[in-house]
Design a protein around this motif. Structure first.
Motif, PDB file in Angstrom:
ATOM      1  N   ALA A  15     -10.739   1.088   3.484  1.00  0.00           N
ATOM      2  CA  ALA A  15      -9.675   0.087   3.368  1.00  0.00           C
ATOM      3  C   ALA A  15      -9.167  -0.001   1.937  1.00  0.00           C
ATOM      4  O   ALA A  15      -7.961  -0.128   1.697  1.00  0.00           O
ATOM      5  CB  ALA A  15     -10.186  -1.277   3.843  1.00  0.00           C
ATOM      6  N   SER A  18      -7.087   3.049   1.248  1.00  0.00           N
ATOM      7  CA  SER A  18      -5.795   2.936   1.931  1.00  0.00           C
ATOM      8  C   SER A  18      -4.868   1.986   1.198  1.00  0.00           C
ATOM      9  O   SER A  18      -3.669   2.243   1.068  1.00  0.00           O
ATOM     10  CB  SER A  18      -6.004   2.459   3.377  1.00  0.00           C
ATOM     11  OG  SER A  18      -6.722   3.412   4.131  1.00  0.00           O
ATOM     12  N   MET A  44       0.253   6.596   8.365  1.00  0.00           N
ATOM     13  CA  MET A  44      -0.634   5.453   8.551  1.00  0.00           C
ATOM     14  C   MET A  44      -0.092   4.567   9.666  1.00  0.00           C
ATOM     15  O   MET A  44       1.123   4.366   9.757  1.00  0.00           O
ATOM     16  CB  MET A  44      -0.718   4.656   7.243  1.00  0.00           C
ATOM     17  CG  MET A  44      -1.665   3.489   7.233  1.00  0.00           C
ATOM     18  SD  MET A  44      -1.688   2.652   5.608  1.00  0.00           S
ATOM     19  CE  MET A  44      -2.507   3.900   4.587  1.00  0.00           C
ATOM     20  N   THR A  48      -1.658  -1.230  10.262  1.00  0.00           N
ATOM     21  CA  THR A  48      -2.502  -1.124   9.066  1.00  0.00           C
ATOM     22  C   THR A  48      -1.648  -1.249   7.810  1.00  0.00           C
ATOM     23  O   THR A  48      -2.027  -1.940   6.844  1.00  0.00           O
ATOM     24  CB  THR A  48      -3.238   0.227   9.046  1.00  0.00           C
ATOM     25  OG1 THR A  48      -4.047   0.332  10.209  1.00  0.00           O
ATOM     26  CG2 THR A  48      -4.108   0.348   7.809  1.00  0.00           C
ATOM     27  N   THR A  49      -0.498  -0.602   7.817  1.00  0.00           N
ATOM     28  CA  THR A  49       0.400  -0.664   6.655  1.00  0.00           C
ATOM     29  C   THR A  49       0.835  -2.093   6.378  1.00  0.00           C
ATOM     30  O   THR A  49       0.803  -2.556   5.234  1.00  0.00           O
ATOM     31  CB  THR A  49       1.636   0.222   6.891  1.00  0.00           C
ATOM     32  OG1 THR A  49       1.223   1.561   7.163  1.00  0.00           O
ATOM     33  CG2 THR A  49       2.542   0.216   5.664  1.00  0.00           C
ATOM     34  N   ARG A  51      -0.638  -4.855   7.281  1.00  0.00           N
ATOM     35  CA  ARG A  51      -1.788  -5.664   6.864  1.00  0.00           C
ATOM     36  C   ARG A  51      -2.094  -5.442   5.385  1.00  0.00           C
ATOM     37  O   ARG A  51      -2.315  -6.403   4.629  1.00  0.00           O
ATOM     38  CB  ARG A  51      -3.015  -5.316   7.706  1.00  0.00           C
ATOM     39  CG  ARG A  51      -4.293  -6.032   7.254  1.00  0.00           C
ATOM     40  CD  ARG A  51      -5.465  -5.744   8.182  1.00  0.00           C
ATOM     41  NE  ARG A  51      -6.685  -6.345   7.658  1.00  0.00           N
ATOM     42  CZ  ARG A  51      -7.510  -5.745   6.803  1.00  0.00           C
ATOM     43  NH1 ARG A  51      -7.241  -4.527   6.367  1.00  0.00           N
ATOM     44  NH2 ARG A  51      -8.599  -6.348   6.379  1.00  0.00           N
ATOM     45  N   LEU A  52      -2.085  -4.168   4.966  1.00  0.00           N
ATOM     46  CA  LEU A  52      -2.387  -3.864   3.567  1.00  0.00           C
ATOM     47  C   LEU A  52      -1.289  -4.377   2.634  1.00  0.00           C
ATOM     48  O   LEU A  52      -1.570  -4.872   1.539  1.00  0.00           O
ATOM     49  CB  LEU A  52      -2.575  -2.360   3.387  1.00  0.00           C
ATOM     50  CG  LEU A  52      -3.811  -1.775   4.091  1.00  0.00           C
ATOM     51  CD1 LEU A  52      -3.840  -0.262   3.966  1.00  0.00           C
ATOM     52  CD2 LEU A  52      -5.097  -2.369   3.521  1.00  0.00           C
TER      53      LEU A  52
END
Length: 251
Positions: A15, A18, A44, A48-49, A51-52
């Motif tokens: 994580a 990323s 990705m 996920t993108t 969230r990051l």
């Protein structure tokens, strides 16, 4: 977003990696890059993108553009970049410093400024500064070179995100209104002082070093014992003269 959502612990190396890849892509693509673009370029998952990006926005490393069209690097990135820059002093500047040091019986120090921090460029080896660079940056409000930087800012929060000053001595300024008044004085007189605010026995006088456009790029400081304050202040004109000579050498 909860604290758990923002947390990236050492047990989540993938994580963290990323998140750094997303940050690098924002830097590479430039202001306005969208989450969809980042996800595609990094192969990705969109979830996920997003969230990051939310984590990075929440921590100040990335910002959403006002029109919500995309993302850009945040203010905290500037702090990282500033910290990575190693101050260098050319031979001509060292000669100016050596000349000044021969004419006074106090410590003579040259500092560089980043947008939010003080960097020690050349500390007097015979009379070292009372504290190191890290300590000065943690207590900008209590040192002359730090107050010169604060005096350049329209808002203290741009340098000190949370106003939680600690009284290092009985004379440390910890009341916001009193510090603002002190910064006004610094702007009007053109130099800053520290009199037993950093340490009980320390004193410092600092003058700005400015670029040709007037931007604050550094400071030239004199340090000594607080009992010698009356002997240090008369050196302000000489400090200013040498600061003017240093200015083109620090551009």
């Amino acid at each position: 977003m909860s604290a758990d959502d923002r947390a990236l612990s050492g047990r989540q190396p993938k994580a963290v990696t990323s998140a750094l890849r997303v940050l690098e892509e924002v830097a590479r693509a430039g202001s306005g890059v969208t989450a969809k673009d980042i996800a595609a370029r990094l192969s990705m998952p969109s979830a996920t993108t997003y969230r990051l990006l939310n984590i990075l926005v929440g921590e100040g490393y990335v910002v959403r553009l006002p029109d919500l069209s995309g993302f850009a690097l945040g203010q905290k990135i500037g702090i990282l970049v500033d910290a990575a820059v190693v101050p260098t002093v050319c031979a001509a500047a060292r000669e100016v410093l050596a000349e000044l040091r021969l004419s006074v019986r106090f410590g003579v120090h040259l500092f560089f400024y980043t947008n939010v921090a003080v960097r020690t460029a050349d500390a007097d080896p015979e009379y070292p500064p009372p504290e190191d660079e890290s300590f000065l940056n943690q207590h900008l409000y209590a040192c002359a070179v730090g107050k010169l930087l604060l005096a350049e800012k329209s808002e203290l929060e741009s340098v000190i995100p949370r106003w939680e000053p600690r009284a290092l001595t009985a004379r440390t300024i910890v009341v916001r209104s009193e510090l603002l008044a002190n910064l006004d004085l610094i702007r009007s007189q053109g130099f800053a002082t520290q009199l037993a605010e950093l340490q009980d026995a320390s004193a410092c006088v600092a003058v700005p070093v400015r670029s040709g456009t007037g931007a604050l790029v550094g400071s030239l400081a004199l340090s000594g014992h607080v009992d010698h304050e009356h002997l240090m202040l008369p050196h302000v004109p000489s400090l200013r003269e040498h600061a003017e000579r240093l200015a083109p050498l620090m551009a």
